[in-house]
Design an enzyme around this catalytic site. Structure first.
Site, short mmCIF file in Angstrom:
data_model
loop_
_atom_site.label_atom_id
_atom_site.label_comp_id
_atom_site.label_asym_id
_atom_site.label_seq_id
_atom_site.Cartn_x
_atom_site.Cartn_y
_atom_site.Cartn_z
N THR A 1 0.79 -1.20 0.00
CA THR A 1 -0.11 0.04 -0.11
C THR A 1 0.90 1.22 -0.05
O THR A 1 2.14 1.34 -0.31
CB THR A 1 -0.95 0.02 1.21
OG1 THR A 1 -1.72 0.89 1.06
CG2 THR A 1 -0.19 0.02 2.56
N ASN A 2 0.20 2.41 0.21
CA ASN A 2 1.12 3.89 0.54
C ASN A 2 0.45 4.48 1.58
O ASN A 2 -0.37 3.91 2.22
CB ASN A 2 0.94 4.42 -1.02
CG ASN A 2 -0.39 4.69 -1.36
OD1 ASN A 2 -1.19 5.41 -0.66
ND2 ASN A 2 -0.82 4.17 -2.39
N HIS A 3 1.06 5.74 1.69
CA HIS A 3 0.85 6.61 2.81
C HIS A 3 -0.56 7.35 2.81
O HIS A 3 -0.58 8.21 3.61
CB HIS A 3 1.87 7.60 3.20
CG HIS A 3 3.15 6.68 3.70
ND1 HIS A 3 3.12 5.95 4.94
CD2 HIS A 3 4.46 6.35 3.30
CE1 HIS A 3 4.40 5.39 5.22
NE2 HIS A 3 5.17 5.77 4.33
#
Ligand code: CTP
Ligand code: CA
Length: 225
Positions: free
Chosen positions: A33-35
């Protein structure tokens, strides 16, 4: 009694907003995933609702509450977001893609938890996801306004302009992750709105304020379409 609230200048408009990260499963335990916090997209969805629009929010997993009076569709992966966005896009007057969609996903999702091996390294083969925004640009109906976001750590203007052209967008909102007060997890943002022939820079402000400024610009440009 003094009336409070914002001008209802989006009454009757159908708006689709995407927000948050996507999660790409590796196995039943892990994902890529990402932030992205979803704050920018949720602020936009809420601002559209306050201005009278009929709002659909397709959102990846975030810690935020679903905004009131918004049709919120939760998704997990890039593939889910593609399906939920594409099936609704033809109906929309404005589409704003603030989501941080994964560019790659694991080629295979293991049914069982992957056990560690004795090797010091391991790698996971990845494949490209479909570019939702590019599809939307290729299938844009007359009068529809398409706004993308662009996250860069270098060459922000040049790279964002390329995305604007390649994806056939009416506007791209660029933010530089390396600027203080901008980006993923903050409550504030510093953005530059780029259209095919103009560039507008906004100063540091809350994501809620950014949302109202973006909508002012989108409505101004949409009225000239
Ligand atoms: N986007 C999308 N589908 C994808 C990847 C990105 O719809 N599979 C959208 C994002 O929601 C965003 C815009 O494309 O509105 C730009 O995303 P960004 O990650 O900044 O750019 P990319 O075109 O993916 O290029 P790169 O990550 O290589 O900079
Ligand atoms: Ca990307």
């Amino acid at each position: 009694c003094k009336s409070v609230g914002y001008k209802k200048d989006m009454t009757g408009m159908k708006v689709l907003v995407t927000a948050g990260p996507t999660q790409e499963a590796i196995d039943p335990v892990r994902y890529i995933t990402n932030h992205s916090s979803g704050k920018m997209g949720y602020s936009i969805a809420k601002a559209c609702m306050l201005r009278g629009a009929d709002v659909t929010l397709v959102t990846g997993r975030t810690s935020l509450d679903a905004p009131l009076f918004v049709n919120t569709i939760p998704i997990v992966s890039a593939k889910d977001m593609y399906r939920e966005v594409i099936s609704r896009s033809q109906d929309m007057d404005i589409i704003i893609k603030a989501a941080a969609v994964a560019d790659y996903r694991p080629c295979n999702v293991s049914d069982e938890k992957i056990k560690k091996k004795d090797d010091d390294t391991m790698s996971i083969p990845l494949e490209r996801t479909d570019d939702i925004l590019k599809y939307l640009g290729e299938h844009k109906k007359a009068g529809q306004f398409l706004c993308g976001f662009s996250m860069e750590t270098q060459n922000m203007l040049t790279n964002s302009k390329k995305k604007l052209e390649k994806k056939n967008l009416d506007m791209i909102v660029a933010n530089n992750l390396k600027e203080q007060g901008a980006g993923f997890e903050t409550d504030t943002n510093i953005v530059t709105m780029i259209t095919p022939d103009q560039i507008f820079e906004l100063e540091l402000m809350s994501k809620e304020e950014v949302a109202f400024h973006l909508l002012d610009k989108i409505l101004e440009l949409k009225n000239k379409m």
